[in-house]
Design a protein around this motif. Structure first.
Motif, PDB file in Angstrom:
ATOM      1  N   SER A   6      -2.200  82.903  17.894  1.00 19.16           N
ATOM      2  CA  SER A   6      -1.320  83.563  16.923  1.00 19.16           C
ATOM      3  C   SER A   6      -1.108  82.650  15.717  1.00 19.16           C
ATOM      4  N   GLU A   7      -0.691  83.235  14.626  1.00 19.86           N
ATOM      5  CA  GLU A   7      -0.524  82.479  13.380  1.00 19.86           C
ATOM      6  C   GLU A   7       0.439  81.305  13.539  1.00 19.86           C
ATOM      7  N   ASP A   8       1.464  81.458  14.365  1.00 22.45           N
ATOM      8  CA  ASP A   8       2.405  80.348  14.549  1.00 22.45           C
ATOM      9  C   ASP A   8       1.814  79.221  15.407  1.00 22.45           C
ATOM     10  N   LYS A  68     -17.422  65.099  16.756  1.00 27.43           N
ATOM     11  CA  LYS A  68     -16.632  65.334  17.978  1.00 27.43           C
ATOM     12  C   LYS A  68     -15.131  65.170  17.762  1.00 27.43           C
ATOM     13  N   ARG A  69     -14.680  65.309  16.525  1.00 24.14           N
ATOM     14  CA  ARG A  69     -13.250  65.240  16.228  1.00 24.14           C
ATOM     15  C   ARG A  69     -12.643  66.629  16.335  1.00 24.14           C
ATOM     16  N   HIS A  70     -11.366  66.656  16.653  1.00 24.97           N
ATOM     17  CA  HIS A  70     -10.635  67.914  16.784  1.00 24.97           C
ATOM     18  C   HIS A  70      -9.922  68.240  15.482  1.00 24.97           C
ATOM     19  N   LEU A  71      -9.950  69.499  15.121  1.00 26.16           N
ATOM     20  CA  LEU A  71      -9.260  69.995  13.940  1.00 26.16           C
ATOM     21  C   LEU A  71      -8.255  71.040  14.373  1.00 26.16           C
ATOM     22  N   THR A  72      -7.174  71.136  13.622  1.00 27.04           N
ATOM     23  CA  THR A  72      -6.265  72.251  13.856  1.00 27.04           C
ATOM     24  C   THR A  72      -6.939  73.509  13.314  1.00 27.04           C
ATOM     25  N   ILE A  73      -6.445  74.633  13.743  1.00 27.92           N
ATOM     26  CA  ILE A  73      -6.989  75.896  13.249  1.00 27.92           C
ATOM     27  C   ILE A  73      -6.804  75.966  11.739  1.00 27.92           C
ATOM     28  N   ASN A  74      -5.634  75.560  11.233  1.00 27.15           N
ATOM     29  CA  ASN A  74      -5.399  75.549   9.788  1.00 27.15           C
ATOM     30  C   ASN A  74      -6.394  74.659   9.062  1.00 27.15           C
ATOM     31  N   GLU A  75      -6.620  73.450   9.577  1.00 30.53           N
ATOM     32  CA  GLU A  75      -7.581  72.546   8.932  1.00 30.53           C
ATOM     33  C   GLU A  75      -8.950  73.207   8.834  1.00 30.53           C
ATOM     34  N   TYR A  76      -9.371  73.799   9.930  1.00 24.76           N
ATOM     35  CA  TYR A  76     -10.684  74.437   9.967  1.00 24.76           C
ATOM     36  C   TYR A  76     -10.768  75.606   8.988  1.00 24.76           C
ATOM     37  N   MET A  77      -9.744  76.432   8.956  1.00 28.14           N
ATOM     38  CA  MET A  77      -9.781  77.624   8.112  1.00 28.14           C
ATOM     39  C   MET A  77      -9.697  77.296   6.621  1.00 28.14           C
ATOM     40  N   MET A  78      -9.207  76.108   6.287  1.00 22.01           N
ATOM     41  CA  MET A  78      -8.995  75.748   4.883  1.00 22.01           C
ATOM     42  C   MET A  78     -10.113  74.899   4.283  1.00 22.01           C
ATOM     43  N   THR A  79     -11.199  74.675   5.021  1.00 21.90           N
ATOM     44  CA  THR A  79     -12.242  73.804   4.499  1.00 21.90           C
ATOM     45  C   THR A  79     -13.626  74.342   4.826  1.00 21.90           C
ATOM     46  N   GLU A  80     -14.603  73.880   4.100  1.00 24.04           N
ATOM     47  CA  GLU A  80     -15.997  74.234   4.367  1.00 24.04           C
ATOM     48  C   GLU A  80     -16.756  73.065   4.985  1.00 24.04           C
ATOM     49  N   TYR A 136     -11.079  85.136  17.441  1.00 23.24           N
ATOM     50  CA  TYR A 136     -10.417  83.933  17.949  1.00 23.24           C
ATOM     51  C   TYR A 136      -8.942  83.841  17.573  1.00 23.24           C
ATOM     52  N   PHE A 137      -8.638  84.353  16.382  1.00 24.38           N
ATOM     53  CA  PHE A 137      -7.309  84.165  15.803  1.00 24.38           C
ATOM     54  C   PHE A 137      -6.699  85.517  15.418  1.00 24.38           C
ATOM     55  N   GLU A 138      -5.394  85.587  15.496  1.00 25.34           N
ATOM     56  CA  GLU A 138      -4.684  86.788  15.030  1.00 25.34           C
ATOM     57  C   GLU A 138      -4.555  86.679  13.525  1.00 25.34           C
TER      58      GLU A 138
END
Length: 104
Positions: free
Chosen positions: A54-56, A69-81, A101-103
């Motif tokens: 969910s968005e929250d 092999k680094r982890h990104l938050t969903i926000n980080e991933y969605m905001m970059t190429e 995957y995401f709401e």
């Protein structure tokens, strides 16, 4: 080291469904807490319905860069190429699959 499930074809998380040079991420599915390269791999290997983030929950580290092999938050991933850690390019067309995957 994070285990990536599904039919991967290399060590950068590409799978039999998506294996272009820029297909280098795996997503942790909320429903099973497992990383898969794509929703098709999840569907083929799991017997349960997908539970979407969910968005929250977009500050959750749920995306793995297959290169560094680094982890990104969903926000980080969605905001970059590109990966903010190793600058590897992500597939920008993946945004058309966010709803798996995401709401959004």
């Amino acid at each position: 080291m994070v285990k990536v499930y599904g039919d991967t074809v290399d060590n950068e998380t590409r799978c039999k469904h998506y294996h272009a040079p820029v297909d280098i991420i795996a997503i942790k599915f909320k429903c099973c807490n497992k990383y898969y390269p794509c929703y098709k791999c999840h569907e083929e290997h799991e017997q349960h319905q997908v539970k979407r983030w969910s968005e929250d929950e977009f500050n959750t580290e749920a995306v793995l860069c297959g290169v560094c092999k680094r982890h990104l938050t969903i926000n980080e991933y969605m905001m970059t190429e590109t990966c903010p850690y190793c600058d590897a390019h992500f597939n920008t067309r993946c945004m058309f699959h966010y709803h798996h995957y995401f709401e959004v």
